[in-house]
Design a protein around this motif. Sequence first.
Motif, PDB file in Angstrom:
ATOM      1  N   UNK A 139       0.918  -1.313   0.003  1.00 46.12           N
ATOM      2  CA  UNK A 139      -0.057   0.023  -0.113  1.00 46.12           C
ATOM      3  C   UNK A 139       0.928   1.352  -0.001  1.00 46.12           C
ATOM      4  N   UNK A 140       1.677   1.176   0.478  1.00 45.53           N
ATOM      5  CA  UNK A 140       2.941   2.449   1.004  1.00 45.53           C
ATOM      6  C   UNK A 140       3.571   2.509  -0.535  1.00 45.53           C
ATOM      7  N   UNK A 141       3.858   1.522  -1.140  1.00 45.73           N
ATOM      8  CA  UNK A 141       4.724   1.551  -2.361  1.00 45.73           C
ATOM      9  C   UNK A 141       3.900   2.371  -3.416  1.00 45.73           C
ATOM     10  N   UNK A 142       2.405   1.895  -3.329  1.00 39.82           N
ATOM     11  CA  UNK A 142       1.530   2.462  -4.245  1.00 39.82           C
ATOM     12  C   UNK A 142       1.279   4.054  -4.122  1.00 39.82           C
ATOM     13  N   UNK A 143       1.091   4.275  -2.738  1.00 41.98           N
ATOM     14  CA  UNK A 143       0.838   5.576  -2.156  1.00 41.98           C
ATOM     15  C   UNK A 143       2.195   6.569  -2.643  1.00 41.98           C
ATOM     16  N   UNK A 144       3.365   5.916  -2.393  1.00 39.77           N
ATOM     17  CA  UNK A 144       4.672   6.549  -2.829  1.00 39.77           C
ATOM     18  C   UNK A 144       4.901   6.985  -4.168  1.00 39.77           C
ATOM     19  N   UNK A 145       4.684   6.079  -4.917  1.00 45.99           N
ATOM     20  CA  UNK A 145       4.599   6.088  -6.655  1.00 45.99           C
ATOM     21  C   UNK A 145       3.675   7.256  -6.813  1.00 45.99           C
ATOM     22  N   UNK A 146       2.341   7.092  -6.615  1.00 46.42           N
ATOM     23  CA  UNK A 146       1.440   8.090  -6.849  1.00 46.42           C
ATOM     24  C   UNK A 146       2.045   9.575  -6.312  1.00 46.42           C
ATOM     25  N   UNK A 147       2.228   9.558  -5.280  1.00 45.47           N
ATOM     26  CA  UNK A 147       2.565  10.822  -4.672  1.00 45.47           C
ATOM     27  C   UNK A 147       4.130  11.535  -5.362  1.00 45.47           C
TER      28      UNK A 147
END
Length: 162
Positions: A139-147
């Motif tokens: 979840x953090x990986x996806x959020x990091x990529x998005x941000x």
Amino acid sequence: MSSEPRGRASSSAECPDLDNDLVWAIRIISGALRRAADESAEALPGGARAYLVLMALAATEEKPPTQLELAGRVGLDRTVMTYLLDDLEGLGLLSRRPNPRDRRARHVILTDEGRAQLQRVRTDVAATESQLLAELSEEDRGQFRDLLARVALTAQRGAPGE
């Protein structure tokens, strides 16, 4: 339980703000990814630049970009882009076709060989990305990529003060 994020560098005693500095963090991450892309794409003319061009073409296959649009998307000077495209086309990784609405412009299209080369490089780069993001949950990986992508788009448009 500590409120410090996992994997925090121990440099905070020497330089309290370094591990919270965006310039430092992006430089370290960028360097690691650039090295991985350069090593994986060393057989391609332009190395990591070629990888970015192939990635951009794969993302725009439904509506192939013009050379100028492609240069803007990957952040390359249009003259550099022309030479790079010449080299990539010479290897059969892409083709250029006249734009039916403007004969002066050319659409750039990824070939099957270009897709195969991109997949090879992408696999190597993904392994490095996975190592770099190992401390993050999915979840953090996806959020990091998005941000990060949102910030990159802001920078591409021209950050305030430029």
